[in-house]
Design a protein around this motif. Structure first.
Motif, PDB file in Angstrom:
ATOM      1  N   ALA A 254       0.825  -1.208   0.000  1.00 20.81           N
ATOM      2  CA  ALA A 254       0.000   0.000   0.000  1.00 20.81           C
ATOM      3  C   ALA A 254       0.859   1.257   0.000  1.00 20.81           C
ATOM      4  N   ASP A 255       1.960   1.235   0.741  1.00 21.65           N
ATOM      5  CA  ASP A 255       2.863   2.390   0.747  1.00 21.65           C
ATOM      6  C   ASP A 255       3.451   2.632  -0.641  1.00 21.65           C
ATOM      7  N   ILE A 256       3.854   1.553  -1.303  1.00 21.17           N
ATOM      8  CA  ILE A 256       4.459   1.712  -2.640  1.00 21.17           C
ATOM      9  C   ILE A 256       3.427   2.227  -3.630  1.00 21.17           C
ATOM     10  N   LEU A 257       2.222   1.626  -3.615  1.00 23.82           N
ATOM     11  CA  LEU A 257       1.193   2.057  -4.573  1.00 23.82           C
ATOM     12  C   LEU A 257       0.694   3.463  -4.280  1.00 23.82           C
ATOM     13  N   GLY A 258       0.598   3.834  -3.001  1.00 23.32           N
ATOM     14  CA  GLY A 258       0.123   5.170  -2.659  1.00 23.32           C
ATOM     15  C   GLY A 258       1.110   6.267  -2.989  1.00 23.32           C
ATOM     16  N   SER A 259       2.396   5.973  -2.901  1.00 24.99           N
ATOM     17  CA  SER A 259       3.421   6.992  -3.160  1.00 24.99           C
ATOM     18  C   SER A 259       4.059   6.835  -4.529  1.00 24.99           C
ATOM     19  N   PHE A 260       3.396   6.095  -5.452  1.00 25.61           N
ATOM     20  CA  PHE A 260       4.021   5.843  -6.749  1.00 25.61           C
ATOM     21  C   PHE A 260       4.211   7.136  -7.540  1.00 25.61           C
ATOM     22  N   GLU A 261       3.179   7.979  -7.621  1.00 27.54           N
ATOM     23  CA  GLU A 261       3.312   9.223  -8.381  1.00 27.54           C
ATOM     24  C   GLU A 261       4.328  10.151  -7.748  1.00 27.54           C
ATOM     25  N   GLY A 262       4.385  10.170  -6.410  1.00 19.07           N
ATOM     26  CA  GLY A 262       5.411  10.975  -5.754  1.00 19.07           C
ATOM     27  C   GLY A 262       6.808  10.474  -6.064  1.00 19.07           C
ATOM     28  N   LEU A 263       6.956   9.152  -6.153  1.00 17.87           N
ATOM     29  CA  LEU A 263       8.258   8.595  -6.537  1.00 17.87           C
ATOM     30  C   LEU A 263       8.627   9.011  -7.954  1.00 17.87           C
ATOM     31  N   ASP A 484      -1.537 -18.171  -2.086  1.00 16.56           N
ATOM     32  CA  ASP A 484      -0.932 -18.218  -3.423  1.00 16.56           C
ATOM     33  C   ASP A 484      -1.115 -16.881  -4.148  1.00 16.56           C
ATOM     34  N   ALA A 485      -2.297 -16.288  -4.001  1.00 16.87           N
ATOM     35  CA  ALA A 485      -2.524 -14.994  -4.647  1.00 16.87           C
ATOM     36  C   ALA A 485      -1.602 -13.920  -4.074  1.00 16.87           C
ATOM     37  N   LEU A 486      -1.375 -13.965  -2.753  1.00 12.89           N
ATOM     38  CA  LEU A 486      -0.467 -12.992  -2.140  1.00 12.89           C
ATOM     39  C   LEU A 486       0.954 -13.183  -2.648  1.00 12.89           C
ATOM     40  N   ALA A 487       1.380 -14.443  -2.806  1.00 10.30           N
ATOM     41  CA  ALA A 487       2.730 -14.692  -3.322  1.00 10.30           C
ATOM     42  C   ALA A 487       2.873 -14.157  -4.748  1.00 10.30           C
ATOM     43  N   GLN A 488       1.837 -14.372  -5.579  1.00 12.40           N
ATOM     44  CA  GLN A 488       1.892 -13.851  -6.946  1.00 12.40           C
ATOM     45  C   GLN A 488       1.881 -12.327  -6.957  1.00 12.40           C
ATOM     46  N   HIS A 489       1.103 -11.730  -6.050  1.00 12.91           N
ATOM     47  CA  HIS A 489       1.057 -10.266  -5.977  1.00 12.91           C
ATOM     48  C   HIS A 489       2.411  -9.699  -5.538  1.00 12.91           C
ATOM     49  N   CYS A 490       3.088 -10.402  -4.646  1.00 12.97           N
ATOM     50  CA  CYS A 490       4.418  -9.954  -4.233  1.00 12.97           C
ATOM     51  C   CYS A 490       5.385  -9.964  -5.414  1.00 12.97           C
ATOM     52  N   GLU A 491       5.275 -11.002  -6.260  1.00 18.73           N
ATOM     53  CA  GLU A 491       6.123 -11.027  -7.453  1.00 18.73           C
ATOM     54  C   GLU A 491       5.759  -9.886  -8.406  1.00 18.73           C
ATOM     55  N   ASN A 492       4.464  -9.582  -8.539  1.00 15.31           N
ATOM     56  CA  ASN A 492       4.058  -8.488  -9.434  1.00 15.31           C
ATOM     57  C   ASN A 492       4.504  -7.133  -8.894  1.00 15.31           C
ATOM     58  N   ILE A 493       4.410  -6.937  -7.598  1.00 19.49           N
ATOM     59  CA  ILE A 493       4.762  -5.644  -7.014  1.00 19.49           C
ATOM     60  C   ILE A 493       6.270  -5.428  -7.022  1.00 19.49           C
ATOM     61  N   LEU A 494       7.032  -6.512  -7.269  1.00 18.63           N
ATOM     62  CA  LEU A 494       8.488  -6.379  -7.283  1.00 18.63           C
ATOM     63  C   LEU A 494       8.951  -5.412  -8.366  1.00 18.63           C
ATOM     64  N   HIS A 495       8.221  -5.343  -9.472  1.00 18.12           N
ATOM     65  CA  HIS A 495       8.596  -4.392 -10.544  1.00 18.12           C
ATOM     66  C   HIS A 495       8.455  -2.953 -10.051  1.00 18.12           C
ATOM     67  N   LEU A 496       7.440  -2.686  -9.269  1.00 19.65           N
ATOM     68  CA  LEU A 496       7.282  -1.337  -8.729  1.00 19.65           C
ATOM     69  C   LEU A 496       8.305  -1.047  -7.634  1.00 19.65           C
ATOM     70  N   GLU A 497       8.742  -2.083  -6.926  1.00 19.94           N
ATOM     71  CA  GLU A 497       9.786  -1.878  -5.920  1.00 19.94           C
ATOM     72  C   GLU A 497      11.096  -1.446  -6.584  1.00 19.94           C
TER      73      GLU A 497
END
Length: 899
Positions: A254-263, A484-497
């Motif tokens: 949530a922190d990454i997605l909320g501050s994406f435009e600021g980043l 399993d969905a959380l694990a896949q979401h973690c892999e997807n969010i890795l690109h934004l990290e």
């Protein structure tokens, strides 16, 4: 063997001595199904096949416990499990050993007069319950009402034949016929009394069976609740662990997605290093900021997809949490437990009523029937004596006395008087039996209604438990999917990290470039210094060889040059190593050094010892080699009498000239020798210049090596979150000034508070002194009370210990007995071992996990015992050092007393 129901307390004959007997208890009805199987056929499949007549195999659910689990073949074949099942049979009053009728009656009475629901799990008894999936379904019909038989007794209306009734009426006088009517009336009363007594036995048996089946249903409900509790605890544990993991990860997302435009905005403000911009321009790319290196549109589209997935994850978690809450909270479970306990208490009361009042009624019926039997015998004797003309006084026990001279008429009249007295004495017996029979019938109705309610409540409770089990399975399944969905979401969010960490990674990139360039410079300098040293060493070697060949070497015979050392006149080999490739150095942009002289100076200072040590080592190596090579001979070479050899340092060809030639050759050889000697002696200036050049090279190497180490240390410091030294100094000064201001303010506030506290303290001291004196008096009184209570407790403890010691077992050891265990030594692991005090009952050892420490003795109540066979001496199967094959027991106890 086809399964069939077993009456409470009934004895079952064993088919064969080798078969294993099991008792399966139906949860919905409480009916018992005894099964006998050969040990090789003792499997769950065979049990299901034997129970197919009651419940189809596909609808059967078996629970064995406690702890209640679905049994497996290995579990059923375990000797411990079979022993615990037999112990459960004994607790419920079932016996498989054929005995006499008297012992059967005793066993029934003893077993039935105790309430099986009052036993706890510490006895180690287990039971096997059968549940039906059909009964758990929502569409299952209500159980049929329970009816106990016989509800009504058919009393005889005609008397049974007797010796008196067999007399012919034609040959009897009217007086004798009247006496026969009396006898027939007593016979009818006797027949009716027999029917009532037998009916009491049947009613008591039906009541005992009914309460026993209700007890089985109560225990089956316990088993179902226990199994549900295990599943619920597992689900709670899994849910708790997943909730912690889910909250931590989703909050980060949530922190990454909320501050994406600021980043993205911060990346647009971060300018690239000019050297990187120049490199990009040379490549035909236009990159000015960090944002230019990011595929913005693709990352924003990916961030939108991740936001949608994140919202979906949160909604799924809410649904999962809502489903988990449907399992029921502690309050709901507590209410259900109270209802179950109330039902068990009702069964306990009914059991006490059956084994108390009902058994007393049965005993009364038997006694009344005995009285009727006695009266009928007396009546038959009186009538037969009168009819036969015999002496009635010798047969009857009444007050009427007769003599040998009395007539038959007088005897008949006397008999009527006796019979009338007996009739008056027995007039209330049969009505009392009939009224008690009505009481037993009402009790049967009460028990039947109670079982009907119990079966309906059992259906409802099992349905609730089934729904809870299904909910738990659904929760666990959804939890697995969500994990399993959380694990896949973690892999997807890795690109934004990657985008979130780009700015600090860029700083690390610059530090890495500086460190690599420093490494390349240091490596090149070291390699250049080594090549210079090796070149100087080769020059010294050439001169040393020339001195040898023009000195001692000219006196050697040709065999030394041709046979012993053919390369004696050859120059030293030329060492020309290849420098490392400079492709990487050429490709790395020059981002310059960090503009912080203070840091550089400190780093240089911190590394001065290391570089000076390295320089000393290099100097030591070079000095030793130089000394070994540049040793000069102090002897004058004199005239050349042997072979003359000239070495060309730039050519590997050597020429040997004979001294036996012409004078011209001799003069030429002398001139060459003289020229070589002069060149060998005039190397002082070259050595001085070489030493100066070497010092310059060494200083350059040290400088570049220190720059490389400084870059490495700076990169490590930045990775740990460090700052430049000047920043630390400024921050430290600011903190010191702020701290001084805070200390001054705190000091002033303390002075104000101290003055106020002194005034308040002086005002409250007197009241505190009074309160303390009052509390001191109360404490003294409390101390006296506690000392008196302590003395009473010690006396009670001594009495309890004495009473426990009077019951110490020594000749046999069963679960529930009290044993005294004395230390006997130490086992292979070094722990102290304890042996039970016994008489002809050896090898009972204490389970050391039951106690803490190493007391001098242990007094404890046995709660579990395990029989083992000693293995080879010194192995883990023989911890007490017994002979191989010796049987021994390990006892687990509830400690009553230790010193």
């Amino acid at each position: 063997m086809q399964g069939h129901s077993l009456r409470y307390g009934e004895q079952v004959m064993l088919p064969t001595a080798t078969n294993v007997q099991l008792r399966v208890l139906a949860a919905s009805t409480g009916v018992c199904y005894p099964i006998s199987l050969h040990p090789s056929e003792l499997t769950v499949a065979n049990l299901r096949r034997h129970l197919a007549g009651s419940v189809p195999p596909q609808d059967q659910i078996l629970l064995l416990g406690p702890p209640y689990k679905v049994p497996r073949d290995s579990t059923l074949r375990s000797e411990d499990i079979l022993s615990s099942l037999r112990l459960g049979d004994e607790e419920d009053g079932y016996c498989y050993t054929p005995t006499s009728s008297a012992s059967v009656q005793t066993s029934m009475s003893t077993a039935s007069r105790r309430c099986t629901l009052s036993t706890t799990e510490r006895t180690g008894a287990r039971r096997l319950f059968l549940f039906s999936k059909q009964a758990l379904s929502e569409s299952a019909p209500d159980p049929p009402p329970c009816t106990l038989e016989p509800m009504s007794l058919k009393l005889p209306t005609e008397p049974d034949p007797s010796p008196v009734s067999s007399l012919s009426p034609s040959t009897s006088s009217p007086l004798h016929q009247a006496l026969q009517v009396y006898e027939q009336r007593f016979m009818l009363h006797l027949c009716r009394g027999r029917a009532l007594a037998d009916g009491a036995d049947l009613r008591i048996s039906a009541c005992q069976k009914c309460v026993a089946e209700q007890s089985v249903m109560a225990r089956a409900l316990r088993a179902a609740v226990s199994n549900l509790s295990d599943h619920r605890n597992n689900a709670t544990r899994a849910m708790t662990e997943f909730a912690a993991e889910f909250q931590s990860k989703t909050s980060r997302h949530a922190d990454i997605l909320g501050s994406f435009e600021g980043l993205m905005s911060s990346l647009a403000e971060e300018k690239l290093h000019p050297a990187l911009i120049s490199t990009a321009n040379r490549s035909g790319r236009r990159l000015d900021t960090l944002l230019d290196t990011v595929p913005v549109e693709r990352e924003r589209a990916w961030a939108g997809q991740c936001r949608t997935a994140h919202s979906r994850l949160l909604s799924l978690y809410k649904e999962l949490d809502s489903s988990f809450s449907q399992i029921g909270g502690s309050v709901a479970w507590e209410q259900e437990a109270k209802g179950d306990m109330a039902a068990e208490e009702e069964i306990t009361k009914l059991t006490a009523e059956v084994e108390g009042d009902a058994m007393d009624i049965r005993t009364g019926q038997v006694e009344r029937f005995d009285q009727l039997t006695k009266y009928h015998g007396e009546v038959a004797g009186v009538v037969m004596n009168v009819i036969s003309g015999g002496n009635s006084a010798s047969v009857t026990a009444s007050e009427v006395g007769t003599t040998q001279s009395q007539t038959t008429q007088h005897n008949a009249q006397a008999a009527f008087s006796v019979l009338e007295e007996m009739s008056q004495a027995s007039v209330n017996i049969l009505p009392s039996m009939e009224s008690d029979d009505v009481v037993l019938m009402n009790l049967m109705t009460k028990l039947a209604d109670s079982k009907t309610r119990a079966m309906r409540r059992m259906r409802v409770r099992l349905r609730e438990i089934s729904i809870a089990q299904s909910t738990i399975q659904r929760v666990l399944s959804n939890l697995s999917v969500l994990r399993d969905a959380l694990a896949q979401h973690c892999e997807n969010i890795l690109h934004l990290e990657h985008v979130a960490e780009l700015k600090p990674s860029y700083k690390d990139f610059l530090s890495e470039i500086r460190r690599r360039r420093a490494y390349g410079g240091a490596a090149s300098s070291l390699m250049s210094m080594m090549m210079e040293r090796i070149g100087a060493m080769r020059v010294d070697e050439v001169k040393a060889r020339e001195r040898f060949l023009r000195g001692s070497g000219r006196h050697l015979m040709p065999a030394f040059f041709e046979i012993f050392a053919p390369t004696l006149t050859s120059p030293p080999p030329l060492f020309a190593p290849q420098l490392p490739s400079t492709v990487e150095m050429d490709s790395l942009p020059d981002v310059g050094a960090v503009a912080d002289s203070t840091t550089t100076g400190e780093s240089s200072s911190s590394n001065s010892i290391t570089m000076s040590g390295m320089h000393g080592a290099l100097e030591g190596i070079g000095g030793e080699q130089s000394n070994a090579i540049s040793v000069e001979s102090g002897a004058d070479p004199g005239p050349v009498s042997g072979p003359s050899v000239r070495i060309d340092p730039d050519n590997n060809d050597a020429a040997a000239e004979s001294n036996t030639g012409t004078a011209t050759d001799r003069d030429s050889g002398n001139q060459q020798e003289q020229g070589l000697i002069v060149s060998a002696d005039e190397n002082c200036i070259d050595e001085i210049m070489g030493s100066y050049d070497e010092q310059q090279i060494t200083a350059e190497v040290e400088r570049k090596t220190m720059a490389y180490e400084n870059a490495t240390l700076r990169q490590a410091l930045e990775r740990m979150g460090g700052k430049p030294p000047r920043t630390y100094i400024v921050e430290a000064k600011a903190r010191d000034e702020k701290k001084k201001a805070l200390e001054a303010e705190e000091k002033r506030q303390k002075e104000i508070k101290a003055s106020n506290a002194v005034l308040e303290e002086n005002a409250s001291l007197e009241s505190k002194v009074a309160e303390l004196q009052k509390e001191l008096g109360e404490l003294a009184a409390t101390k006296l009370e506690l000392e008196a209570a302590k003395l009473k407790a010690e006396e009670a403890l001594k009495k309890s210990v004495n009473s426990s010691c009077d019951k110490i077992s020594h000749s046999r050891f069963e679960v529930g007995d009290v044993g005294l265990f004395m230390p006997t030594g130490r086992d292979r692991g070094g722990k102290r071992t304890y042996l039970a005090f016994h008489s002809n009952c050896p090898h009972r050892y204490l389970e050391t996990d039951s106690i803490d420490g190493t007391p001098d003795y242990v007094l404890g109540r046995i709660v579990y015992q395990e029989q083992l066979v000693a293995g080879p001496v010194g192995s883990d199967e023989n911890p007490f050092g017994l002979h191989a094959g010796t049987r021994f027991w390990v006892l687990t106890v509830e400690v009553l007393k230790v010193p």
